[in-house]
Design a protein around this motif. Sequence first.
Motif, short mmCIF file in Angstrom:
data_model
loop_
_atom_site.label_atom_id
_atom_site.label_comp_id
_atom_site.label_asym_id
_atom_site.label_seq_id
_atom_site.Cartn_x
_atom_site.Cartn_y
_atom_site.Cartn_z
N UNK A 20 0.80 -1.22 0.00
CA UNK A 20 0.00 0.00 0.00
C UNK A 20 0.83 1.28 0.00
N UNK A 21 2.16 1.16 0.04
CA UNK A 21 3.01 2.34 0.00
C UNK A 21 2.98 3.16 1.28
N UNK A 22 2.51 2.57 2.38
CA UNK A 22 2.37 3.33 3.63
C UNK A 22 3.70 3.61 4.31
N UNK A 23 4.72 2.81 4.07
CA UNK A 23 5.98 3.00 4.77
C UNK A 23 5.90 2.64 6.23
N UNK A 24 4.73 2.21 6.67
CA UNK A 24 4.54 1.82 8.07
C UNK A 24 3.87 2.88 8.91
N UNK A 25 3.70 4.10 8.38
CA UNK A 25 3.21 5.19 9.20
C UNK A 25 1.83 4.98 9.78
N UNK A 26 0.88 4.61 8.96
CA UNK A 26 -0.49 4.47 9.44
C UNK A 26 -0.63 3.34 10.44
N UNK A 27 0.20 2.32 10.30
CA UNK A 27 0.18 1.22 11.27
C UNK A 27 0.99 1.58 12.50
N UNK A 28 2.14 2.22 12.30
CA UNK A 28 3.06 2.51 13.41
C UNK A 28 2.48 3.49 14.42
N UNK A 29 1.75 4.50 13.96
CA UNK A 29 1.27 5.54 14.88
C UNK A 29 0.38 4.97 15.98
N UNK A 30 -0.73 4.27 15.65
CA UNK A 30 -1.56 3.75 16.75
C UNK A 30 -0.84 2.72 17.61
#
Length: 269
Positions: A20-30
């Motif tokens: 998804x190209x997230x780089x981990x940000x959307x998962x890492x924050x929560x």
Amino acid sequence: MDVVALIGIGLLTGATTVLFGFGGGFVAVPVVVWADATLGADAMRVATATSALVMVVNAGFATAATPRRVLLALRGSGTLLLLLAAGASAGALATRLAPADLARWAFVAYIALTIADLLLRPGFLRPGPLVEATSDAPRPLPAVLGAPVGAVAAFLGVGGSVMTVPAMRRAGHTMHVATALANPLTLAIALPAAAVSLGGAAVPAPAPADAHVHLVGLIDLRAASALLLGALPVIAVLRRRPPRIPDRTYAWAYIGLLTMVAVAMLLSA
């Protein structure tokens, strides 16, 4: 046990980086908000900063493994990349000054608005009128988007893919190409955001004695290391053997993941 859980979540961040190209940000924050809950309101500041460092490594690794023929779609995007970096620097500085709860609820609100936009407006799940009326060649992203996208992404700790992937879809790219190109764009945002987070002071209030949080600037190195330990092997495997997912299914999966992240953030509040 927190470290084991973070490594497990790291596996998911690796998959979302490639798929998804997230780089981990959307998962890492929560996840970091949950892991560092003992910091209270400052957990969100630490989460966005830690997310930036995780995204630098994940997005850089994924970009290096992306075929050159795909990356050529960004040729001529130098101004866009510079404006993304400039906006990200401003957004990372704003995170330090804004109330911690503002970033948390802005994160949830932005995801909710994005999900509604993807479901209701043509161009993501179904072709938009501009794509149908033009040639098959995808259009470049306007450079003017760089500063606002970079600022919002760095402020929320999300890397920008939630804005760039839909924009590239509406410009005519497939999900496979749009998500691959999101990683170099995420790198342009995450690098200055991580530098700002590393260079500043830690959270203003002292952490509780039992917090077990190891901060450099605003970055939780323990959480970042555990997430990367899980993520990097997954990125290496999936970049070598990418799954074949039908484009429409891919788009629905993207929306589904955003929904799961919004729910996780609400539960961590």
